[in-house]
Scaffold this active site. Sequence first.
Site, short mmCIF file in Angstrom:
data_model
loop_
_atom_site.label_atom_id
_atom_site.label_comp_id
_atom_site.label_asym_id
_atom_site.label_seq_id
_atom_site.Cartn_x
_atom_site.Cartn_y
_atom_site.Cartn_z
CE LYS A 114 10.63 71.61 51.91
NZ LYS A 114 10.60 72.71 50.95
CE LYS A 166 -0.39 71.64 54.49
NZ LYS A 166 0.54 72.72 54.76
CE LYS A 215 2.95 70.22 46.32
NZ LYS A 215 2.73 71.65 46.47
#
Length: 335
Positions: free
Chosen positions: A118, A200, A203
């Site tokens: 992140k 994976k 969204k």
Amino acid sequence: MEQTIERKKRIFSGMQPSGELTLGNYLGALKNWIKLQDEYDCMYAVMDMHAITVRQDPAELRRRSLDVLKQYMACGVDPEKSILFIQSHVPAHAELAWVLSCNTQMGELSRMTQFKDKSRKHADNINAGLFTYPVLMASDILLYQADLVPVGNDQLQHIEITRDVAERFNHRYSDTFTVPEPFIGKSGARVMSLQSPENKMSKSDPNPNGFILMLDTEDVIIKKFKRAVTDSDSEIRAGEDKPGITNLLTIYAAVSGKTVDEAAKEFSGMGYGTFKQAVGEAVAAELAPVRKRFDELSKDKAYVEEVYTKGAEMASRIAAKTLRKVYKKVGFIGR
Ligand code: TRP
């Protein structure tokens, strides 16, 4: 007469309202959560405090938090059986997080792969909350003395640090927390992107054809499956050399309750076009009632509000007990 009341094991899990939920969230997590409700004492929360570790538009966050809660309910999370709440409604999460952060080492947190990922992704906003995120997550779990935490593989490291923090605290201050275990459901399918099946389903995929949203309409779902990438041969079977077909078979199996082998047998000899259409239809049929229930809940604001208000009350009561113990053990004066 002696009575033995066996306490059901407690399950805690939650999702961040940081985007729309996908078929991956549904097949990988929600479908499992629902099955656990009778056997376990389940608590499912909307992790809005975690979501602000990356920048969120406030109005959007508010909408998505409620949408996530309604999607839990639309899938079958039953407020009569499980405690359903919004994380920020229970201040004890933040309170315990402070105490635990004083019992967690910088070094441990620096090793978290999600933090590293992140920080790379949001290089302009590497805030302290992003770094201490696992401490907040440990608080979510330990506050409720959860025995089991259903999570995906990407969260296993966070459960590991939760266990370490709990064990250390128990050792330093005497037994306080249940040391939780990750719960990897047998049937939890790992759903991959329809456009790049080595990744994976997410969204945040820049190509919207890569993911199916839980609230996509039937037409959109079928269209996206028709566009799913396959491969250059024409054999319907699972295998490492066939990630696209394997993903479609996995999805079909999860939706139909069959095994991947059974699914492969059912479609063997068919063309890819027919196969993709069938998978699309099966997924659309599975999600249609979810979307319908979601729409109904959207019209019933008072009911939804009642659910999360009651949920927060019940959660607060359990959390207060743990927090009181913790405060006493670390040497705070009781109020
Ligand atoms: N970190 C989890 C995720 O991103 C969400 C989460 C926050 C969570 N607190 C939790 C999951 C406690 C399980 C238990 O998926």
